[in-house]
Design an enzyme around this catalytic site. Structure first.
Site, mmCIF file in Angstrom:
data_model
loop_
_atom_site.group_PDB
_atom_site.id
_atom_site.type_symbol
_atom_site.label_atom_id
_atom_site.label_comp_id
_atom_site.label_asym_id
_atom_site.label_seq_id
_atom_site.Cartn_x
_atom_site.Cartn_y
_atom_site.Cartn_z
ATOM 1 N N GLY A 55 -6.396 2.160 -6.680
ATOM 2 C CA GLY A 55 -6.300 3.593 -6.922
ATOM 3 C C GLY A 55 -4.875 4.090 -6.853
ATOM 4 O O GLY A 55 -4.454 4.914 -7.655
ATOM 5 N N ASP A 56 -4.119 3.609 -5.886
ATOM 6 C CA ASP A 56 -2.772 4.136 -5.679
ATOM 7 C C ASP A 56 -1.896 3.023 -5.110
ATOM 8 O O ASP A 56 -1.414 3.105 -3.998
ATOM 9 C CB ASP A 56 -2.831 5.324 -4.718
ATOM 10 C CG ASP A 56 -1.467 5.962 -4.513
ATOM 11 O OD1 ASP A 56 -0.626 5.844 -5.403
ATOM 12 O OD2 ASP A 56 -1.250 6.577 -3.457
ATOM 13 N N LEU A 57 -1.719 1.977 -5.888
ATOM 14 C CA LEU A 57 -0.950 0.840 -5.392
ATOM 15 C C LEU A 57 0.539 1.099 -5.571
ATOM 16 O O LEU A 57 1.009 1.345 -6.671
ATOM 17 C CB LEU A 57 -1.372 -0.425 -6.146
ATOM 18 C CG LEU A 57 -0.908 -1.744 -5.567
ATOM 19 C CD1 LEU A 57 -1.410 -1.914 -4.142
ATOM 20 C CD2 LEU A 57 -1.391 -2.887 -6.435
#
Length: 86
Positions: A55-57
């Site tokens: 999702g938010d690497l």
């Protein structure tokens, strides 16, 4: 999990804005959300399997412990594998 999942609030309603002009959009969106499981659910697409997606690497997701590097991603979700290419 299946692809028909949608972001919902704590009582199960789809998350939408509270703008002045979105009452009609809200009505259509809620109707669409009720039809998604029928259109995209496992009964309709039995060979399609959701993938766990990041999702938010970003660099802050890289940690280290005594055994070496570790990746965390608190915003992961299930979706179509091709979303990783988008």
């Amino acid at each position: 999990p299946c692809y028909s999942g949608i972001a919902r609030n704590e009582i199960g309603q789809p998350l939408l804005g509270e703008g002045l002009d979105d009452a009609e959009l809200r009505e259509v969106f809620i109707e669409l959300c009720t039809k998604l499981p029928e259109l995209l659910g496992p009964e309709r697409l039995p060979s399609l399997r959701p993938a766990l997606l990041h999702g938010d690497l970003w660099i802050g997701n890289a940690l280290a412990d005594k055994d070496g590097p570790v990746l965390i991603d608190p915003a992961c979700y299930y979706g179509h594998a091709e979303m990783e290419l988008a």
